[in-house]
Motif scaffolding. Structure first.
Motif, PDB file in Angstrom:
ATOM      1  N   GLN A 238      43.269  37.764  39.524  1.00 37.59           N
ATOM      2  CA  GLN A 238      43.959  36.971  40.542  1.00 37.59           C
ATOM      3  C   GLN A 238      43.904  35.499  40.152  1.00 37.59           C
ATOM      4  N   ARG A 239      44.673  34.668  40.905  1.00 35.19           N
ATOM      5  CA  ARG A 239      44.575  33.228  40.706  1.00 35.19           C
ATOM      6  C   ARG A 239      43.222  32.748  41.208  1.00 35.19           C
ATOM      7  N   ALA A 240      42.689  31.726  40.536  1.00 45.15           N
ATOM      8  CA  ALA A 240      41.339  31.287  40.858  1.00 45.15           C
ATOM      9  C   ALA A 240      41.265  30.642  42.243  1.00 45.15           C
ATOM     10  N   GLY A 241      42.265  29.876  42.641  1.00 42.38           N
ATOM     11  CA  GLY A 241      42.208  29.199  43.936  1.00 42.38           C
ATOM     12  C   GLY A 241      41.536  27.839  43.836  1.00 42.38           C
ATOM     13  N   ASP A 242      41.790  26.991  44.838  1.00 40.59           N
ATOM     14  CA  ASP A 242      41.268  25.622  44.813  1.00 40.59           C
ATOM     15  C   ASP A 242      39.755  25.557  44.974  1.00 40.59           C
TER      16      ASP A 242
ATOM     17  N   GLY B 294      42.326  24.805  39.478  1.00 41.96           N
ATOM     18  CA  GLY B 294      42.536  25.663  40.644  1.00 41.96           C
ATOM     19  C   GLY B 294      43.562  26.759  40.516  1.00 41.96           C
ATOM     20  N   LEU B 295      44.694  26.604  41.242  1.00 46.87           N
ATOM     21  CA  LEU B 295      45.717  27.646  41.303  1.00 46.87           C
ATOM     22  C   LEU B 295      46.452  27.850  39.986  1.00 46.87           C
ATOM     23  N   GLU B 296      46.253  26.960  39.024  1.00 44.99           N
ATOM     24  CA  GLU B 296      46.868  27.114  37.705  1.00 44.99           C
ATOM     25  C   GLU B 296      45.940  27.844  36.740  1.00 44.99           C
ATOM     26  N   THR B 297      44.936  28.494  37.310  1.00 45.25           N
ATOM     27  CA  THR B 297      43.956  29.232  36.508  1.00 45.25           C
ATOM     28  C   THR B 297      43.912  30.686  36.957  1.00 45.25           C
ATOM     29  N   VAL B 298      43.836  31.603  36.000  1.00 43.16           N
ATOM     30  CA  VAL B 298      43.689  33.012  36.328  1.00 43.16           C
ATOM     31  C   VAL B 298      42.220  33.390  36.206  1.00 43.16           C
TER      32      VAL B 298
ATOM     33  N   TYR C 109      37.695  32.820  33.265  1.00 45.46           N
ATOM     34  CA  TYR C 109      38.706  31.899  33.785  1.00 45.46           C
ATOM     35  C   TYR C 109      39.540  31.374  32.621  1.00 45.46           C
TER      36      TYR C 109
END
Length: 315
Positions: free
Chosen positions: A33-37, A48-52, A122
């Motif tokens: 999933q996306r890592a999130g802020d 953040g959201l630009e990381t898997v 990540y």
């Protein structure tokens, strides 16, 4: 997502194989999933959201938090009884960490002894190189050294004797010599070069395994008496890694095994005890070259179409 698929695959294979190995009951799960802020990311290429986030979770034996750094050191496991019970040399996590950094990412670990572990890879969704110049670097107070593998010393292969590491071409035959005697290693290099090999030299088992994994090695000459780990453990690791198991390994050692057949049962193609004569070394090279020249594999073709079957036979 722009990244090196082969290295991502190698990282995940290491994490998944460890999870399965240390989980006798329960489950192993893979979550992407996306890592999130809210993710506590340390590398400037991760935002953040630009990381898997790719998480491997198991319900296995778990790890004490005080050992988090230790398990990412090459050849370190949580305690000595683990490698005796489960096997392995503990090199996989070191390589996984190194590959993660090359891809602009990092690996975090969460674990509790007796309950299981989660290892999370990540990776940046875009180009890590392009974004690293844009993102602010974290301050010392923002870092969490207990869980980020960047803070564990990298595995560095030091030059043991002058070899051909920087001049290996794509079509070269490459001989890796794992031998702690500098004079004997240099002698083997001279002999091998006359036979058309480029040579790599490692003075310990750790360096030998890293070179075997990262370089296009064609064949290996291995000593059993090494300063860091037992040569049989090196052989065992080589023969249980899909990337290196096909490489012919010939033993030349000062160790006289009580059971000289043991290295052969573990996958070695030959065994010589030092001191060795020149004709013995020639024989070892001849055996290696014989195996390399007969690498044509037979393929069993199962096909009910007679035309296709006849074409396969013709090939």
């Amino acid at each position: 997502m722009h990244t090196d698929g082969q290295r991502v695959e190698q990282i995940l294979k290491n994490l998944l194989s460890n999870a399965v190995k240390f989980t006798e009951k329960g489950s192993v799960t893979l979550d992407i999933q996306r890592a999130g802020d809210g993710a506590d990311l340390q590398r400037s290429s991760l935002i953040g959201l630009e990381t898997v986030a790719i998480a491997v979770t198991d319900t296995g034996i778990g790890i004490n938090e005080s050992k988090f750094k230790d398990i990412f050191e090459a050849f370190q496991q949580e305690d000595g009884s683990i490698d005796r019970h489960y096997g392995g040399t503990g090199l996989g996590l070191t390589i996984a960490r190194k590959f993660a950094h090359l891809l602009g990412g990092e690996i975090h670990v969460e674990s509790k002894k007796g309950e299981g572990s989660t290892f999370t890879l990540y990776l940046p969704l875009g180009s890590a190189r392009a974004r690293s110049s844009q993102a602010p670097r974290p301050t010392a107070s923002e870092s969490t050294p207990a869980t980020e593998l960047r803070n564990v010393p990298r595995s560095v292969v030091k030059t043991f004797v002058p070899d051909d590491l920087k001049s290996i071409g794509p079509d070269d035959k490459v001989l890796l010599i794992v031998e702690d005697d500098r004079e004997f290693a240099s002698t083997l290099i001279k002999i091998a070069r006359k036979r058309g090999y480029r040579c790599l030299a490692a003075g310990d088992g750790k360096s030998g395994l890293i070179l075997a994994t990262e370089q296009p090695v064609t064949a290996i000459i291995l000593d059993l008496r090494l300063p860091d780990i037992d040569g049989l453990c090196v052989l065992d690791q080589l023969k249980h890694d899909l990337k290196t198991r096909h490489i012919p390994v010939h033993i030349i050692s000062g160790v006289t095994e009580a059971d000289t057949a043991l290295p052969l049962r573990k996958g070695a193609v030959g065994y010589l005890t030092k001191p060795v004569r020149m004709e013995d070394i020639d024989g070892a090279f001849a055996r290696i070259e014989s195996l390399l020249s007969s690498e044509l594999k037979r393929v069993l073709v199962i096909e009910d179409d007679k035309k296709l079957k006849s074409r396969s036979k013709a090939c």
